[in-house]
Design a protein around this motif. Structure first.
Motif, PDB file in Angstrom:
ATOM      1  N   THR A   1      10.470   2.434   1.524  1.00 52.41           N
ATOM      2  CA  THR A   1       9.020   2.301   1.632  1.00 52.41           C
ATOM      3  C   THR A   1       8.617   1.239   2.643  1.00 52.41           C
ATOM      4  OG1 THR A   1       8.711   3.004  -0.663  1.00 52.41           O
ATOM      5  CG2 THR A   1       6.910   1.752   0.342  1.00 52.41           C
ATOM      6  N   TYR A   2       9.334   0.123   2.674  1.00 53.12           N
ATOM      7  CA  TYR A   2       8.940  -0.990   3.535  1.00 53.12           C
ATOM      8  C   TYR A   2       9.656  -1.022   4.881  1.00 53.12           C
ATOM      9  CZ  TYR A   2       5.908  -3.293   0.187  1.00 53.12           C
ATOM     10  OH  TYR A   2       4.856  -3.587  -0.643  1.00 53.12           O
ATOM     11  N   ALA A   3      10.880  -0.533   4.957  1.00 47.91           N
ATOM     12  CA  ALA A   3      11.658  -0.666   6.187  1.00 47.91           C
ATOM     13  C   ALA A   3      11.676   0.591   7.034  1.00 47.91           C
ATOM     14  CB  ALA A   3      13.106  -1.065   5.846  1.00 47.91           C
ATOM     15  N   ALA A   4      11.226   1.733   6.491  1.00 44.79           N
ATOM     16  CA  ALA A   4      11.330   2.981   7.242  1.00 44.79           C
ATOM     17  C   ALA A   4      10.079   3.835   7.106  1.00 44.79           C
ATOM     18  CB  ALA A   4      12.561   3.771   6.778  1.00 44.79           C
ATOM     19  N   SER A   5       8.943   3.218   6.848  1.00 44.97           N
ATOM     20  CA  SER A   5       7.689   3.958   6.699  1.00 44.97           C
ATOM     21  C   SER A   5       6.669   3.431   7.694  1.00 44.97           C
ATOM     22  CB  SER A   5       7.143   3.813   5.272  1.00 44.97           C
ATOM     23  OG  SER A   5       5.830   4.326   5.177  1.00 44.97           O
ATOM     24  N   GLN A   6       6.025   4.345   8.389  1.00 46.50           N
ATOM     25  CA  GLN A   6       5.003   3.958   9.352  1.00 46.50           C
ATOM     26  C   GLN A   6       3.911   3.123   8.706  1.00 46.50           C
ATOM     27  OE1 GLN A   6       4.541   4.057  12.497  1.00 46.50           O
ATOM     28  NE2 GLN A   6       2.349   3.700  12.700  1.00 46.50           N
ATOM     29  N   ALA A   7       3.569   3.435   7.459  1.00 43.54           N
ATOM     30  CA  ALA A   7       2.477   2.739   6.785  1.00 43.54           C
ATOM     31  C   ALA A   7       2.719   1.232   6.726  1.00 43.54           C
ATOM     32  CB  ALA A   7       2.291   3.300   5.376  1.00 43.54           C
ATOM     33  N   GLN A   8       3.961   0.812   6.492  1.00 46.02           N
ATOM     34  CA  GLN A   8       4.265  -0.612   6.401  1.00 46.02           C
ATOM     35  C   GLN A   8       4.658  -1.190   7.766  1.00 46.02           C
ATOM     36  OE1 GLN A   8       2.807  -0.787   3.817  1.00 46.02           O
ATOM     37  NE2 GLN A   8       4.153  -1.572   2.231  1.00 46.02           N
ATOM     38  N   ILE A   9       5.439  -0.447   8.524  1.00 46.73           N
ATOM     39  CA  ILE A   9       5.885  -0.944   9.833  1.00 46.73           C
ATOM     40  C   ILE A   9       4.683  -1.218  10.734  1.00 46.73           C
ATOM     41  CG2 ILE A   9       7.153  -0.311  11.931  1.00 46.73           C
ATOM     42  CD1 ILE A   9       9.074   1.275  10.098  1.00 46.73           C
ATOM     43  N   GLN A  10       3.667  -0.363  10.651  1.00 47.71           N
ATOM     44  CA  GLN A  10       2.465  -0.560  11.458  1.00 47.71           C
ATOM     45  C   GLN A  10       1.829  -1.913  11.172  1.00 47.71           C
ATOM     46  OE1 GLN A  10      -0.180   2.772  11.159  1.00 47.71           O
ATOM     47  NE2 GLN A  10      -1.768   1.879  12.433  1.00 47.71           N
ATOM     48  N   ARG A  11       1.930  -2.387   9.926  1.00 46.58           N
ATOM     49  CA  ARG A  11       1.376  -3.690   9.588  1.00 46.58           C
ATOM     50  C   ARG A  11       2.220  -4.822  10.143  1.00 46.58           C
ATOM     51  NH1 ARG A  11      -0.948  -0.158   7.476  1.00 46.58           N
ATOM     52  NH2 ARG A  11      -2.888  -0.266   6.314  1.00 46.58           N
ATOM     53  N   PHE A  12       3.542  -4.675  10.150  1.00 44.24           N
ATOM     54  CA  PHE A  12       4.394  -5.710  10.749  1.00 44.24           C
ATOM     55  C   PHE A  12       4.005  -5.961  12.208  1.00 44.24           C
ATOM     56  CE2 PHE A  12       7.995  -3.801   7.965  1.00 44.24           C
ATOM     57  CZ  PHE A  12       7.458  -4.396   6.841  1.00 44.24           C
TER      58      PHE A  12
END
Length: 612
Positions: free
Chosen positions: A268-279
């Motif tokens: 969910t956090y390392a391979a999802s656009q939803a979270q990566i976009q926030r990084f």
């Protein structure tokens, strides 16, 4: 495996009753919606005045502060599914689920130090740009399609949950609530872009915590205190943290929660656009790392609050279960009923709780819409279809794409309205797609020798295999062949029924169906990851491994590079190491040109670390 409930007496007390909001509750709920919309208007006006670029709309100009980004990470997937599903899980099945907190903790170092630096140093907009840099456009396309299908099926689930809550506590039509949620969310996401999403997420996280804390505190006091709550938890057999059963068919055990939960949340956090976009919205890696750890603290805190809320609910209904007595029809309605029973006489408090539920849904939907806009624009229109668009045109299109996806998800919500357990349904979907996607990124970032043929084959096989398992399990469940016993539930204290439910079957009693269909949904993510990586390595070996020395160093995890660089030189030569320095012209095997040089990606670290 399902047990038959005692007969229900047709008594007025037993019939479902709907409590209605008072005017202060509507005021609290309306204020939350108005604040969310106002944030969107503010950033929409700001974007128009400043002639916002595509980067401003999709990644906040890469100048967001640490704390709001951390809150946005927290809000993205800790949605209404969490607020309604976790307490119901504790009430029905006991405390074993809380061990998933180990997965929450594991996700932080893996994401912060293994995966995130790669995305940040490449200055990506879409996470799946990386897959083309590392492999080719076909692998990139697989990742984009999987994520898109995942989001448009996941978002309707998390919208239906708060609509259900509102229906229970106000009597407002469920689909009217769905319409309100989507209207507000589509508005501020399409108007204000990622900046509006992140700042509304920050506001909504506070609402989520405030609503849940109020319910849990008031409920604990009213029922007799924390000691009484824990006493009833132990007496009913719900206090269970170390079920060490290794059978993969065990729905929740120590192993499913720690191993399966870790893979699920790393995906969910390392391979999802939803979270990566926030990084990618913050200027430096240090800020992103700090935000990830702040998010971890918030994840664990919200998990504990929600789970304790479920135990408080059981202590309140331990001798008169609302499901058996007919006061509610589904487990996801337990918490709203409890809110009205304990706080219905306090003006504004049910409204605060419902505002928190709405906030959880709004934050997740806005996250999904903004990430879908980024993928559609960067990966499909520009990447796959090679459309040449001016920056101003891209920024405008991103807003319209958010609007279109919002309308699509609004339509799909009517198809998933009959789903009973939102928590398991949502986690099942996440696991089925999360494992193979994590496998693709793991092959690229951690195994330099894997080629595009291996990654492509591994991703397809992993997704099909786990999808087959999940679909088969859903069919068996629909046919009544797959169910799980709940902990002891009693109706001895109410006038509707007499007696108690039979004790659940002994551990080790599993349905007589095809074994893979009976495997716990928490194993979907690790199984998908394993199949994807193993097939990827095997096919790459059969079709000739890549030579890492011909590839750009930025494509691989700094942790991997540090480990490999410490190996003896003789070992390095056998595996084609060390890597060459980063090349401005891009990755030789993909033909993809990097958009940022090393100097630009690493600029101003010291100047920006003060942002929080």
């Amino acid at each position: 495996m399902s047990s038959q409930a005692p007969p229900i007496v047709d008594d007025e007390e037993c019939r479902p009753q709907i409590s209605f909001f008072q005017w202060p509750d509507y005021v609290v709920l309306a204020l939350m919606l108005l604040v969310s919309a106002a944030i969107g208007i503010f950033f929409g006006i700001q974007a128009r005045r400043q002639k916002a670029s595509t980067d401003d709309i999709l990644v906040g100009g890469r100048q967001m502060a640490t704390f709001p980004m951390a809150m946005s990470l927290l809000a993205s997937f800790m949605s209404a599914v969490t607020l309604l599903g976790n307490p119901a899980e504790m009430y029905n099945y006991g405390t074993q689920f809380v061990v998933i907190g180990v997965g929450y903790i594991m996700v932080s170092p893996v994401t912060a130090y293994v995966f995130m630096p790669v995305y940040h140093r490449l200055a990506l907009t879409s996470a799946y740009e990386y897959l083309e840099m590392r492999f080719n456009k076909w692998v990139r396309l697989i990742g984009c399609v999987i994520f898109t299908l995942h989001m448009i099926t996941y978002l309707p689930i998390v919208v239906y949950a708060p609509a259900l809550a509102l229906n229970q506590v106000t009597g407002l039509d469920t689909y009217a609530a769905v319409s309100i949620i989507f209207a507000v969310c589509i508005f501020y996401t399409s108007v204000g872009g990622i900046k509006a999403v992140i700042w509304t997420d920050t506001f909504q996280v506070l609402m989520m915590f405030a609503g849940m804390m109020a319910v849990v505190f008031k409920g604990t006091v009213d029922v007799g205190g924390a000691d009484f709550v824990w006493q009833k938890t132990v007496e009913s057999g719900r206090a269970e943290f170390f079920n060490m059963n290794t059978d993969p068919r065990e729905r929740h055990s120590f192993w499913t929660m720690t191993v399966g939960g870790s893979f699920l949340w790393i995906a969910t956090y390392a391979a999802s656009q939803a979270q990566i976009q926030r990084f990618l919205t913050v200027p430096t890696e240090k800020q992103a790392v700090r935000a990830i750890w702040i998010n971890c603290i918030g994840l664990v805190a919200l998990l504990l609050v929600c789970c304790w809320g479920g135990l408080v609910m059981y202590a309140n209904y331990f001798d008169c279960d609302p499901l058996i007595s007919g006061k509610v029809k589904a487990s996801d309605q337990l918490l709203p009923l409890f809110v009205m029973d304990t706080m219905g006489s306090l003006p504004g408090m049910p409204g605060l709780f419902t505002a928190g539920i709405f906030s959880g849904s709004l934050s997740t939907v806005s996250t999904g819409l903004s990430s879908l806009a980024a993928i559609t624009l960067k990966d499909f229109l520009i990447g796959a279809f090679k459309m040449e668009l001016k920056d101003s045109r891209q920024a405008s299109l991103a807003k319209w794409i958010s609007l279109i996806y919002g309308i699509i998800c609004f339509g799909i919500v009517f198809l998933v309205a009959q789903i009973g357990g939102v928590l398991q349904a949502a986690l099942s979907v996440n696991g089925m797609v999360g494992g193979p996607i994590l496998g693709l990124f793991s092959l690229g970032i951690l195994i330099p020798w894997v080629n595009w043929k291996g990654a492509f084959s591994g991703g397809i096989v992993g997704l099909v295999f786990v999808g087959w398992m999940g679909f088969g399990a859903q069919v068996e469940a629909a046919l009544g062949n797959l169910s799980y016993p709940k902990k002891l539930l009693s109706v001895a204290g109410c006038n509707c029924t007499t007696g108690v439910l039979p004790a659940p079957p002994l551990p080790g009693s599993y349905p007589d169906i095809f074994p893979l269909y009976a495997v716990s949904y928490m194993w979907y993510a690790p199984i998908g990851w394993c199949i994807t990586t193993l097939i990827g390595i095997a096919v790459s070996w059969m079709t000739k491994f890549n030579d890492p020395r011909e590839m750009d160093k930025r494509l691989f995890s700094p942790v991997l590079i540090a480990i490999m660089d410490k190996l003896p030189l003789s070992w390095q030569e056998k595996v084609n190491w060390p890597l060459k320095p980063a090349k401005k012209e891009g990755c030789e095997n993909s033909g993809f040109e990097f958009e940022a040089e090393n100097e630009k990606v690493q600029k101003s670290e010291d100047e920006n670390t003060h942002k929080f």
